[in-house]
Design a protein around this motif. Structure first.
Motif, short mmCIF file in Angstrom:
data_model
loop_
_atom_site.label_atom_id
_atom_site.label_comp_id
_atom_site.label_asym_id
_atom_site.label_seq_id
_atom_site.Cartn_x
_atom_site.Cartn_y
_atom_site.Cartn_z
N ILE A 131 0.84 -1.20 0.00
CA ILE A 131 0.00 0.00 0.00
C ILE A 131 0.87 1.25 0.00
O ILE A 131 1.73 1.42 0.87
CB ILE A 131 -0.94 0.02 1.22
N GLU A 132 0.66 2.10 -0.98
CA GLU A 132 1.41 3.36 -1.05
C GLU A 132 0.71 4.42 -0.20
O GLU A 132 -0.51 4.38 -0.02
CB GLU A 132 1.51 3.82 -2.50
N PRO A 133 1.47 5.38 0.32
CA PRO A 133 0.87 6.45 1.13
C PRO A 133 -0.26 7.16 0.37
O PRO A 133 -0.12 7.47 -0.81
CB PRO A 133 2.04 7.40 1.40
N GLY A 134 -1.38 7.38 1.04
CA GLY A 134 -2.50 8.08 0.43
C GLY A 134 -3.40 7.20 -0.41
O GLY A 134 -4.34 7.70 -1.03
N THR A 135 -3.13 5.88 -0.47
CA THR A 135 -3.95 4.97 -1.27
C THR A 135 -4.56 3.90 -0.37
O THR A 135 -4.15 3.72 0.78
CB THR A 135 -3.14 4.29 -2.38
N THR A 136 -5.55 3.19 -0.90
CA THR A 136 -6.17 2.07 -0.20
C THR A 136 -6.31 0.90 -1.17
O THR A 136 -6.13 1.06 -2.38
CB THR A 136 -7.56 2.44 0.34
N ASN A 137 -6.64 -0.26 -0.64
CA ASN A 137 -6.85 -1.44 -1.46
C ASN A 137 -8.06 -2.20 -0.92
O ASN A 137 -8.08 -2.60 0.25
CB ASN A 137 -5.61 -2.33 -1.44
N ARG A 138 -9.07 -2.37 -1.74
CA ARG A 138 -10.28 -3.08 -1.34
C ARG A 138 -10.12 -4.55 -1.71
O ARG A 138 -9.84 -4.89 -2.86
CB ARG A 138 -11.49 -2.48 -2.06
N ILE A 139 -10.28 -5.44 -0.72
CA ILE A 139 -10.14 -6.87 -0.97
C ILE A 139 -11.35 -7.63 -0.45
O ILE A 139 -12.11 -7.13 0.39
CB ILE A 139 -8.86 -7.43 -0.31
N ARG A 140 -11.54 -8.83 -0.97
CA ARG A 140 -12.63 -9.71 -0.51
C ARG A 140 -12.02 -11.05 -0.13
O ARG A 140 -11.25 -11.64 -0.88
CB ARG A 140 -13.68 -9.90 -1.60
#
Length: 222
Positions: A131-140
């Motif tokens: 994860i890069e600063p300022g970003t998010t990652n949506r996972i299932r």
């Protein structure tokens, strides 16, 4: 008078169980006062045959911590996990996963914040990228749990008795079963495939117990 009105509005925003609050910097820093407000993980429990004590769990989760490479799901004590799947919802990519013990996690010095023991079961999902600063990652995440203490038969009735710690929780009964008792406030719905769905919101900052009972429909009603 204006001060009183502002106070009432503030109280409503904090306590109303269905109000979605936009994440704040404090929340992202895991401030315990705002953790519940920004937590957006939804969990779906699809109950299998009660004789199997098994239920399929689907978690949707947003990873926010800069530099994070994994998502760790520490399986609740008393439950056994099988058949995990992990998907990156931002790209549709299937993610690598593995099931390890608490002992293995400790030996590998994995950054797991939840308390674990040597015999803990942990599902490790490897993110597509850190994860890069300022970003998010949506996972299932999808997993099958078996837990004879939470899900079992009592005579001819199905019993579900489990605590929920997350905000939004849905329990779906097996095909051919109908609800006979529920000890928690919930929204009840019949799905297009005939299964009964029980949606429970937990507005508290701790666990809430969800207890329900169900019966098989007579053959003529199916």
């Amino acid at each position: 008078m204006k001060r009183c009105l502002r106070f009432l509005v503030l109280c409503f925003c904090i306590t109303h169980p269905l109000l979605r609050v936009v994440p704040t910097t404090a929340a992202q820093n895991q401030d315990p006062l705002t953790e519940r407000a920004y937590q957006d993980r939804e969990i779906l429990y699809e109950l299998q045959s009660p004789e199997s004590h098994a239920f399929r769990i689907t978690h949707d989760y947003t990873v926010r911590k800069a530099g994070e490479k994994y998502y760790f799901n520490v399986v609740r004590a008393g439950s056994h996990v099988t058949n995990p799947e992990s998907i990156d919802l931002d790209s549709g990519e299937k993610l690598k996963w593995e099931i390890i013990s608490g002992k293995q996690a400790i030996e590998r010095k994995l950054p797991i914040t939840d308390p674990i023991k040597d015999d803990s079961e942990i599902v490790v999902t490897y993110l597509a990228r850190a994860i890069e600063p300022g970003t998010t990652n949506r996972i299932r995440l999808m997993e099958t749990y078996a837990d004879s203490k939470s899900f079992y038969l009592d005579g001819d009735e199905l019993v579900w008795d489990r605590t929920f710690g997350r905000l939004r929780n849905t329990v779906v009964l097996p095909v051919g079963w109908y609800l006979t008792g529920l000890a928690s406030p919930a929204t009840i719905e019949t799905l297009p495939d005939g299964r009964v769905s029980v949606y429970v919101v937990n507005p508290r900052n701790d666990d809430v117990r969800v207890y329900l009972r169900a019966r098989r429909r007579p053959t003529t009603d199916r």
